[in-house]
Design a protein around this motif. Structure first.
Motif, short mmCIF file in Angstrom:
data_model
loop_
_atom_site.label_atom_id
_atom_site.label_comp_id
_atom_site.label_asym_id
_atom_site.label_seq_id
_atom_site.Cartn_x
_atom_site.Cartn_y
_atom_site.Cartn_z
N PRO A 42 29.94 40.31 33.59
CA PRO A 42 30.78 41.40 33.09
C PRO A 42 30.25 42.79 33.44
O PRO A 42 31.03 43.68 33.78
N GLU A 43 28.94 42.98 33.39
CA GLU A 43 28.38 44.30 33.70
C GLU A 43 28.49 44.65 35.18
O GLU A 43 28.41 45.82 35.56
N ASP A 47 31.72 47.41 39.58
CA ASP A 47 31.31 47.60 40.98
C ASP A 47 32.02 46.61 41.90
O ASP A 47 32.43 46.96 43.01
N ALA A 48 32.17 45.37 41.46
CA ALA A 48 32.85 44.35 42.26
C ALA A 48 34.32 44.73 42.46
O ALA A 48 34.86 44.58 43.56
N LEU A 49 34.96 45.25 41.42
CA LEU A 49 36.35 45.69 41.54
C LEU A 49 36.48 46.85 42.53
O LEU A 49 37.39 46.85 43.36
N ARG A 50 35.58 47.82 42.44
CA ARG A 50 35.62 48.95 43.37
C ARG A 50 35.46 48.48 44.82
O ARG A 50 36.18 48.91 45.71
N ALA A 51 34.51 47.58 45.04
CA ALA A 51 34.28 47.07 46.39
C ALA A 51 35.50 46.30 46.89
O ALA A 51 35.90 46.44 48.06
N CYS A 52 36.09 45.52 46.02
CA CYS A 52 37.27 44.74 46.41
C CYS A 52 38.46 45.66 46.69
O CYS A 52 39.18 45.46 47.66
N GLN A 53 38.64 46.69 45.85
CA GLN A 53 39.73 47.64 46.07
C GLN A 53 39.54 48.38 47.38
O GLN A 53 40.51 48.62 48.12
N ARG A 75 42.39 36.74 32.78
CA ARG A 75 41.22 36.07 32.18
C ARG A 75 40.02 37.00 32.02
O ARG A 75 39.31 36.90 31.04
N ARG A 76 39.79 37.86 32.98
CA ARG A 76 38.60 38.72 32.96
C ARG A 76 38.91 40.14 32.52
O ARG A 76 38.01 40.93 32.28
N ALA A 77 40.18 40.48 32.46
CA ALA A 77 40.65 41.80 32.02
C ALA A 77 42.07 41.61 31.51
O ALA A 77 42.70 40.59 31.80
#
Length: 176
Positions: A42-43, A47-53, A75-77
């Motif tokens: 979760p923490e 960063d993973a979302l930014r990289a994916c976007q 599920r995660r958000a």
């Protein structure tokens, strides 16, 4: 029959999208090879979302699909169908079969968009052409609920998409 809103826009974009952008010029068979991962702690998720976007914004179809799934499944958000729709559309317009399948299902169910059997059927058939065999079964379920005039419209649109594709393919094979 008057068609407005997102379903008409997406249908037009499918007709007008560049047909020879990848896969050796064969836009109907576009492989999805790039990937981003949102299955993190979760923490690490922001960063993973930014990289994916970023990857999706630079044309990574698999990243766009995965962002769509992330926002769709909730599920995660919290589930966000508008964001899911945006990312599925981005990948779908460039031929990502799973994004087309999910988008077709969303149109069939009316999830985040007005329900449209015509749009659902078109997307599901394109998904099947692009390699998602399970989309054929979903398209059959959609067609079983379609009126005759709806099916005729969908078949006409699909016919135009394939005619345009074949004409573009001839132009590439026989440049003047």
């Amino acid at each position: 029959m008057i068609r407005t809103g997102r379903s008409l826009t997406l249908g037009c974009l499918l007709l007008l999208s560049p047909l020879l952008s990848a896969a050796g010029g064969n836009s109907l068979l576009i492989p999805a090879t790039a990937r981003c991962t949102l299955n993190t702690l979760p923490e690490e998720l922001p960063d993973a979302l930014r990289a994916c976007q970023q990857a999706a914004s630079q044309g990574d179809l698999q990243a766009a699909y995965e962002l769509g799934e992330f926002h769709y499944d909730g599920r995660r958000a919290p589930r966000d169908l508008n964001k899911a729709l945006h990312w599925f559309e981005q990948a779908s317009l460039k031929g990502h079969a799973l994004a087309q399948h999910r988008l077709g299902t969303m149109f069939f169910r009316g999830e985040g968009v007005p329900a449209s059997n015509v749009q659902a059927y078109i997307l599901l058939k394109m998904s099947a052409v692009n390699g998602a065999e399970e989309a054929l079964d979903t398209a059959d379920r959609v067609s079983a609920q379609m009126r005759r005039d709806e099916l005729e419209i969908a078949v006409q649109v699909l016919g135009q998409i394939f005619r345009n594709y074949l004409m573009d393919l001839q132009t590439v094979e026989n440049p003047r």
